[in-house]
Write an enzyme that holds these catalytic residues in place. Structure first.
Site, PDB file in Angstrom:
ATOM      1  N   GLY A   1     -11.296   1.434 -28.856  1.00 35.63           N
ATOM      2  CA  GLY A   1     -12.138   0.318 -28.405  1.00 35.63           C
ATOM      3  C   GLY A   1     -12.098   0.128 -26.902  1.00 35.63           C
ATOM      4  O   GLY A   1     -12.514  -0.908 -26.391  1.00 35.63           O
ATOM      5  N   LEU A   2     -11.613   1.158 -26.182  1.00 40.84           N
ATOM      6  CA  LEU A   2     -11.518   1.056 -24.719  1.00 40.84           C
ATOM      7  C   LEU A   2     -12.544   1.947 -24.023  1.00 40.84           C
ATOM      8  O   LEU A   2     -12.514   2.098 -22.799  1.00 40.84           O
ATOM      9  CB  LEU A   2     -10.102   1.431 -24.247  1.00 40.84           C
ATOM     10  CG  LEU A   2      -8.962   0.538 -24.755  1.00 40.84           C
ATOM     11  CD1 LEU A   2      -7.614   1.042 -24.230  1.00 40.84           C
ATOM     12  CD2 LEU A   2      -9.164  -0.916 -24.320  1.00 40.84           C
ATOM     13  N   GLY A   3     -13.425   2.562 -24.813  1.00 38.66           N
ATOM     14  CA  GLY A   3     -14.542   3.323 -24.233  1.00 38.66           C
ATOM     15  C   GLY A   3     -14.148   4.613 -23.543  1.00 38.66           C
ATOM     16  O   GLY A   3     -14.867   5.074 -22.646  1.00 38.66           O
ATOM     17  N   GLY A   4     -13.047   5.234 -23.937  1.00 36.84           N
ATOM     18  CA  GLY A   4     -12.541   6.432 -23.246  1.00 36.84           C
ATOM     19  C   GLY A   4     -13.558   7.567 -23.159  1.00 36.84           C
ATOM     20  O   GLY A   4     -13.825   8.084 -22.071  1.00 36.84           O
ATOM     21  N   GLY A   5     -14.143   7.962 -24.296  1.00 34.17           N
ATOM     22  CA  GLY A   5     -15.093   9.082 -24.323  1.00 34.17           C
ATOM     23  C   GLY A   5     -16.328   8.777 -23.484  1.00 34.17           C
ATOM     24  O   GLY A   5     -16.824   9.632 -22.743  1.00 34.17           O
TER      25      GLY A   5
ATOM     26  N   SER B   1     -16.559   6.625 -20.976  1.00 36.45           N
ATOM     27  CA  SER B   1     -16.181   6.582 -19.564  1.00 36.45           C
ATOM     28  C   SER B   1     -16.051   8.000 -18.999  1.00 36.45           C
ATOM     29  O   SER B   1     -16.552   8.295 -17.903  1.00 36.45           O
ATOM     30  CB  SER B   1     -14.857   5.826 -19.412  1.00 36.45           C
ATOM     31  OG  SER B   1     -14.389   5.926 -18.093  1.00 36.45           O
TER      32      SER B   1
ATOM     33  N   LYS C   1     -12.346   0.284 -20.515  1.00 37.01           N
ATOM     34  CA  LYS C   1     -12.941  -1.068 -20.503  1.00 37.01           C
ATOM     35  C   LYS C   1     -12.330  -1.890 -21.631  1.00 37.01           C
ATOM     36  O   LYS C   1     -11.829  -1.339 -22.623  1.00 37.01           O
ATOM     37  CB  LYS C   1     -14.464  -1.031 -20.651  1.00 37.01           C
ATOM     38  CG  LYS C   1     -15.032  -0.415 -21.952  1.00 37.01           C
ATOM     39  CD  LYS C   1     -15.188  -1.353 -23.134  1.00 37.01           C
ATOM     40  CE  LYS C   1     -15.730  -0.656 -24.377  1.00 37.01           C
ATOM     41  NZ  LYS C   1     -15.432  -1.288 -25.639  1.00 37.01           N
TER      42      LYS C   1
ATOM     43  N   ASP D   1     -22.034   2.074 -25.034  1.00 39.08           N
ATOM     44  CA  ASP D   1     -21.318   1.435 -23.926  1.00 39.08           C
ATOM     45  C   ASP D   1     -21.267   2.350 -22.699  1.00 39.08           C
ATOM     46  O   ASP D   1     -20.555   2.080 -21.741  1.00 39.08           O
ATOM     47  CB  ASP D   1     -19.905   0.985 -24.346  1.00 39.08           C
ATOM     48  CG  ASP D   1     -19.079   2.108 -24.944  1.00 39.08           C
ATOM     49  OD1 ASP D   1     -19.516   3.277 -24.883  1.00 39.08           O
ATOM     50  OD2 ASP D   1     -17.981   1.826 -25.470  1.00 39.08           O
TER      51      ASP D   1
END
Ligand code: C5P
Length: 303
Positions: free
Chosen positions: A102-106, A108, A13, A140
């Site tokens: 800051g892309l929400g990998g974990g 997601s 994200k 998130d």
């Protein structure tokens, strides 16, 4: 009989709007944010019944393979809440989303597995149950129970409204270090004279109908300053990128592109006209020998 091995896409994200409102008594920060899932992400293979318990495999050395991985916690929460016996879950993560970016990998990854288990076991948990588990896993995480563009509040866990967005192209730029969300929030300064109130509605309408310039104008992230203050090593790179963007636009009357920060960093991103515009900029940054990796991504679930 469903197959014993299924591979799922776990999207990244970006935050297109992030407005920190106040610090809460529980230590978290009250937010208004617009998050957007992307067609860039990780692949997660889930094998059912191969071994007992939980196993996590990943080719990336810094991804934890034990109980500290959010995916592990999501699996435990699912079997506890559904009161189903764990048939043995083996997870293989193919990571593309950088850690601490800051892309929400974990988040997601954890929610992708949570949804997959619920589907595999014929939906024993309701949407409400899934949201309760997601809220325990992170801030998130609830967002990843859906896809598309959402206006969220609270810690980020309340999905207030879905926003219609057209398809946008982004160049995501990875500066090569992890950012600590906790550290960046900890550096946030509540100074009303420096942080005038921001409203998300102009951004919401430009997402569906606006031009790229309008979108850039309304994109907002007030974690940008604390991110730069925590990680000053990114400033020279940011300066070089901004310089290239302004040189290229000097011959035209257009404004230079804006370099945005996703969430608490460390990903920087540009909004581009299309894939060839994004490739042009990536090649240009490579030619200038900038120490930055990049990928082209697009909005997922758009108009
Ligand atoms: O919820 P998550 O684990 O992603 O948050 C990591 C840290 O970021 C929290 O422990 C908290 O310090 C900070 N945070 C915050 N306000 C939010 C979200 C995160 O202060 N809305």
């Amino acid at each position: 009989m469903p197959s014993n091995s299924i591979t799922y896409f776990s999207p990244a994200k970006i935050n297109l709007f992030l407005n920190v409102l106040q610090k809460r008594p529980d230590g978290y920060h009250e937010l208004e944010t617009i998050m957007q899932t992307l067609d860039f992400g990780d692949d997660i293979q889930i094998v059912f019944g191969k071994n007992q318990g939980i196993e996590i495999h990943c080719d990336h050395p810094s991804v934890p393979r034990d109980t500290s991985n959010l995916v592990w916690k999501a699996i435990e929460c699912f079997y506890r809440a559904s009161e189903i016996k764990n048939p043995g879950i083996s997870i293989t993560l193919r990571k593309r989303i950088p850690m601490g970016s800051g892309l929400g990998g974990g988040s997601s990854n954890a929610v992708t597995v949570l949804k997959a288990l619920n589907q595999r076991h014929s939906f024993p948990l309701s949407d409400l149950n899934l949201h309760e588990i997601a809220a325990m896993l992170g801030s998130d995480t609830n967002f990843f129970l859906n896809i598309g563009t959402w206006f969220c509040t609270g810690r980020g866990e309340h999905l207030i409204r879905k926003i219609e967005s057209r398809r946008w192209t982004f160049l995501l730029l990875f500066p090569g270090f992890e950012s600590s969300t906790q550290k960046v929030y900890g550096r946030f300064l509540f100074d009303l004279t420096k942080h005038p109130s921001h409203h998300s509605l102009p951004l919401e309408s430009s997402l569906s109908q606006g031009t790229l310039e309008e979108l850039e104008k309304y994109i907002h992230n007030n974690l940008r300053a604390p991110f730069l203050s925590c990680y000053p090593q990114v400033k020279p790179l940011l300066g070089l990128i901004e310089r290239e963007l302004s040189i290229a636009k000097a011959t035209t009357c257009e404004k230079a592109k804006k370099v945005c920060v996703s969430g608490s960093g460390s990903t920087l991103f540009l909004i581009c006209d299309d894939d060839s515009d994004a490739s042009f900029w990536m090649n240009r940054f490579r030619q200038k020998k900038m120490k930055v990796d990049g990928v082209i991504a697009h909005t997922q679930d758009c108009l």
